[in-house]
Design an enzyme around this catalytic site. Structure first.
Site, PDB file in Angstrom:
ATOM      1  N   GLU A   1       0.889  -1.173   0.000  1.00  0.00           N
ATOM      2  CA  GLU A   1       0.000   0.000   0.000  1.00  0.00           C
ATOM      3  C   GLU A   1       0.915   1.208   0.000  1.00  0.00           C
ATOM      4  O   GLU A   1       1.630   1.437   0.979  1.00  0.00           O
ATOM      5  CB  GLU A   1      -0.891   0.012   1.242  1.00  0.00           C
ATOM      6  CG  GLU A   1      -1.897  -1.119   1.331  1.00  0.00           C
ATOM      7  CD  GLU A   1      -2.781  -1.210   0.118  1.00  0.00           C
ATOM      8  OE1 GLU A   1      -3.090  -0.155  -0.481  1.00  0.00           O
ATOM      9  OE2 GLU A   1      -3.143  -2.330  -0.262  1.00  0.00           O
TER      10      GLU A   1
ATOM     11  N   CYS B   1      -2.965   7.391   4.521  1.00  0.00           N
ATOM     12  CA  CYS B   1      -2.874   7.040   3.099  1.00  0.00           C
ATOM     13  C   CYS B   1      -4.126   7.504   2.353  1.00  0.00           C
ATOM     14  O   CYS B   1      -4.107   7.637   1.137  1.00  0.00           O
ATOM     15  CB  CYS B   1      -2.672   5.539   2.929  1.00  0.00           C
ATOM     16  SG  CYS B   1      -3.803   4.577   3.913  1.00  0.00           S
TER      17      CYS B   1
HETATM   18  P1  NAP Z   1       9.132   4.149   4.113  1.00  0.00           P
HETATM   19  O1  NAP Z   1      10.302   5.059   4.004  1.00  0.00           O
HETATM   20  O2  NAP Z   1       8.588   3.619   2.847  1.00  0.00           O
HETATM   21  O3  NAP Z   1       9.540   2.960   5.088  1.00  0.00           O
HETATM   22  C1  NAP Z   1       8.664   1.880   5.348  1.00  0.00           C
HETATM   23  C2  NAP Z   1       9.471   0.619   5.609  1.00  0.00           C
HETATM   24  O4  NAP Z   1      10.133   0.224   4.419  1.00  0.00           O
HETATM   25  C3  NAP Z   1      10.532   0.804   6.666  1.00  0.00           C
HETATM   26  O5  NAP Z   1      10.589  -0.376   7.436  1.00  0.00           O
HETATM   27  C4  NAP Z   1      11.795   0.970   5.864  1.00  0.00           C
HETATM   28  O6  NAP Z   1      12.915   0.431   6.534  1.00  0.00           O
HETATM   29  C5  NAP Z   1      11.533   0.119   4.642  1.00  0.00           C
HETATM   30  N1  NAP Z   1      12.206   0.648   3.466  1.00  0.00           N
HETATM   31  C6  NAP Z   1      12.092   1.891   2.955  1.00  0.00           C
HETATM   32  N2  NAP Z   1      12.826   2.002   1.845  1.00  0.00           N
HETATM   33  C7  NAP Z   1      13.433   0.822   1.656  1.00  0.00           C
HETATM   34  C8  NAP Z   1      14.353   0.329   0.680  1.00  0.00           C
HETATM   35  N3  NAP Z   1      14.790   1.086  -0.329  1.00  0.00           N
HETATM   36  N4  NAP Z   1      14.764  -0.936   0.789  1.00  0.00           N
HETATM   37  C9  NAP Z   1      14.354  -1.713   1.818  1.00  0.00           C
HETATM   38  N5  NAP Z   1      13.520  -1.293   2.782  1.00  0.00           N
HETATM   39  C10 NAP Z   1      13.055  -0.043   2.703  1.00  0.00           C
HETATM   40  O7  NAP Z   1       7.919   4.857   4.841  1.00  0.00           O
HETATM   41  P2  NAP Z   1       7.875   5.779   6.132  1.00  0.00           P
HETATM   42  O8  NAP Z   1       9.145   5.729   6.880  1.00  0.00           O
HETATM   43  O9  NAP Z   1       6.649   5.397   6.829  1.00  0.00           O
HETATM   44  O10 NAP Z   1       7.621   7.232   5.586  1.00  0.00           O
HETATM   45  C11 NAP Z   1       8.379   7.868   4.604  1.00  0.00           C
HETATM   46  C12 NAP Z   1       7.432   8.498   3.616  1.00  0.00           C
HETATM   47  O11 NAP Z   1       6.509   7.513   3.148  1.00  0.00           O
HETATM   48  C13 NAP Z   1       6.512   9.561   4.181  1.00  0.00           C
HETATM   49  O12 NAP Z   1       7.113  10.813   4.235  1.00  0.00           O
HETATM   50  C14 NAP Z   1       5.364   9.501   3.235  1.00  0.00           C
HETATM   51  O13 NAP Z   1       5.635  10.261   2.094  1.00  0.00           O
HETATM   52  C15 NAP Z   1       5.255   8.060   2.841  1.00  0.00           C
HETATM   53  N6  NAP Z   1       4.202   7.292   3.550  1.00  0.00           N
HETATM   54  C16 NAP Z   1       3.039   7.090   2.939  1.00  0.00           C
HETATM   55  C17 NAP Z   1       2.066   6.348   3.568  1.00  0.00           C
HETATM   56  C18 NAP Z   1       0.772   6.111   2.929  1.00  0.00           C
HETATM   57  O14 NAP Z   1      -0.045   5.451   3.545  1.00  0.00           O
HETATM   58  N7  NAP Z   1       0.538   6.602   1.749  1.00  0.00           N
HETATM   59  C19 NAP Z   1       2.264   5.826   4.825  1.00  0.00           C
HETATM   60  C20 NAP Z   1       3.466   6.040   5.450  1.00  0.00           C
HETATM   61  C21 NAP Z   1       4.446   6.779   4.773  1.00  0.00           C
HETATM   62  P3  NAP Z   1      14.023   1.329   7.282  1.00  0.00           P
HETATM   63  O15 NAP Z   1      13.544   2.722   7.341  1.00  0.00           O
HETATM   64  O16 NAP Z   1      14.183   0.690   8.618  1.00  0.00           O
HETATM   65  O17 NAP Z   1      15.225   1.144   6.469  1.00  0.00           O
END
Ligand code: NAP
Length: 474
Positions: free
Chosen positions: A232, A269
């Site tokens: 998602e 989201c």
């Molecule tokens: P995220 O950066 O996508 O991280 C979510 C999970 O995925 C974490 O456990 C992270 O691990 C892992 N991950 C991220 N990039 C990765 C990669 N390249 N390879 C392997 N694992 C990876 O999400 P977030 O920390 O919740 O938020 C960051 C941004 O995501 C927000 O600013 C927002 O824009 C978006 N977001 C959107 C939604 C939605 O529902 N639309 C929800 C939450 C966040 P680690 O960080 O431990 O490495």
């Protein structure tokens, strides 16, 4: 395992234990599965007074929201327990044999669903209970008969540990194998990558960013034996406000929409990030009302500094951009960001794909359109969204039919009243839309059907009676 183990060693050990526990968990009577899910819900509820303050410390989401989310998580766990008791994980479709040669004749065929095996679950930052260690993805995988390895989100590490401890105690109390539900964590993307690559993992569920989700989805597909990856990701959730609705209740809708944009500091989201409104007097009046209503909201601090940095970068990208007007840039109040509202027209939106990206936080982009044709073009340009909201499409007209078709083409849920934040947990729910809002638009991560992501159909031909009596579960 200890935190000094390397990420790769932690992940391998957890996946190996999950693989060892998987056949026994799949073969246990459904009553035991339901009992574990209820036990987890009870334990979570009993620990509420300790967990909610801890979650608040780590996420800043506030006790009221977090208490509600914890209750929702218990409701999900108990809902899946009820589904398991009702036999939902073991549906059977049976075709009796018909003598003769095909196509008229046929063997006896029975279609069943079997657990896929260990599931990797990536906890979300913005739902520390409902989409974290004991959240909907974990509950649906356990209900499906799969073991689970959770990758904790670094945004709430102590809460994740507390939840994992609750799960371990509950699993031990019910004399179930340790490998049934485990957690891994670390501060490097290597943990998540190793988890998705591990040969013992048979499916993955993820909630988070488009960037992170797509990286892991690629990894899942690059394996020698690719696995399904249910992500998602980001969504801008267009709201189409037609003149009919604005004439009836414009002011109330402006207040409701502002509340939805600012809810949870915009960290949902389903947060409405795009408003499509006619470029006429009623549309302009509505945008003025929305600007005022949004200015009156008071968002709280964001989940963590990197999400706040992401919001700052998102609004900075829109400020002063060619063809984009800033309607509201409320100042930050301490650590809480101010709400933002931007405006462009259909031509500007269609020409600039950067405007199609989610700004995670309390911000929305207004797109003014001259007619139905432009509305349809803007919706089509969005490509994929969890939701589309259509206000004022109550009458059966050719235009409304075209709008509904356009909304259905890009969204998993189409609303005709209210706002997209708030996702009901029910059988008719669909939480998942076309790419990039989800990596698999054919499944839902909310509601009982979420279980189906972790089961694979198998047709049994001329199966023995004992196997049919066991609903195909050996
Ligand atoms: P995220 O950066 O996508 O991280 C979510 C999970 O995925 C974490 O456990 C992270 O691990 C892992 N991950 C991220 N990039 C990765 C990669 N390249 N390879 C392997 N694992 C990876 O999400 P977030 O920390 O919740 O938020 C960051 C941004 O995501 C927000 O600013 C927002 O824009 C978006 N977001 C959107 C939604 C939605 O529902 N639309 C929800 C939450 C966040 P680690 O960080 O431990 O490495």
């Amino acid at each position: 395992m200890t935190l000094s183990d390397s990420p790769a060693a932690q992940v391998r050990a957890a996946c190996s234990a999950a693989a060892d526990a998987a056949p026994a968990w799949a073969a246990l009577p459904l009553a035991r599965r339901a009992a574990l899910l209820r036990g987890l819900a009870d334990a979570l509820q009993s620990a509420r007074d300790a967990l909610v303050p801890l979650a608040d410390e780590e996420t800043h989401l506030g006790p009221a929201r977090l208490t509600g989310e914890l209750d929702r998580t218990c409701f999900q766990l108990r809902g899946f327990a009820d589904q398991v008791d009702a036999g939902a994980p073991q549906p059977v479709q049976h075709d009796a044999a018909i003598p003769g040669s095909p196509p008229a004749g046929r063997p006896q065929l029975t279609r069943v669903r079997v657990p896929v095996g260990p599931v990797a679950m990536f906890a979300a930052s913005n739902f520390p209970f409902a989409f974290s260690v004991l959240g909907g993805d974990t509950a649906s995988a356990l209900a499906a008969g799969c073991t689970v390895v959770v990758k904790a989100h670094p945004g709430h590490p102590r809460l994740s540990h507390a939840l994992a401890d609750i799960a371990s105690a509950c699993i031990a109390a019910q004399q179930l194998p340790v490998g049934l539900l485990q957690m891994v964590q670390g501060w490097s993307v290597e943990v998540g990558l190793a988890l998705v690559r591990d040969p013992a993992i048979h499916a993955a569920a993820f909630t988070g960013s488009v960037r992170g989700g797509v990286a892991l989805w690629r990894e899942a597909n690059a394996r020698p034996r690719p696995i399904p990856f249910y992500g998602e990701l980001g969504s801008i959730n267009p709201v189409v406000a037609l003149p009919e609705a604005l004439a009836r209740q414009g002011e109330a809708l402006a207040t409701q929409l502002a509340g939805s944009i600012a809810l949870g500091c915009g960290q949902f989201c389903t947060s409405p990030g795009l408003l499509i409104v006619r470029d006429d007097d009623s549309g302009q009046g509505f945008v003025r009302q929305l600007t005022q209503a949004l200015a009156d909201t008071t968002p709280h601090a964001m989940l963590n500094t990197s999400i706040r940095a992401g919001f700052n970068a998102g609004v900075a990208r829109l400020h002063g951009r060619a063809g984009v007007k800033t309607l509201l840039a409320a100042p930050a109040r301490g650590v809480a960001p101010g709400p933002h509202l931007f405006a462009t027209n259909a031509a500007g939106f269609l020409a600039d794909t950067a405007l199609h990206d989610e700004v995670f936080g309390p911000a929305c982009l207004v797109v003014s359109v001259r007619d139905l044709q432009e509305t349809l073009a803007v919706l089509q340009a969005v490509q994929g969204s969890l939701t589309v909201t259509l206000w004022g499409a109550d009458d059966d007209t050719a235009d409304n039919r075209r709008l509904v078709r356009a909304a259905q083409a890009i969204a998993g849920r189409v609303l005709f009243s209210g706002v997209p934040t708030g996702v009901a947990i029910t059988a008719a729910q669909q939480h998942g839309g076309p790419w990039p809002s989800s990596t698999n638009a054919f499944s839902t991560s909310v509601g009982p059907a979420a279980m189906e992501r972790f089961q694979r159909p198998v047709a049994l031909q001329d199966a023995p009676v004992w196997l049919l009596d066991a609903r195909g579960q050996a």
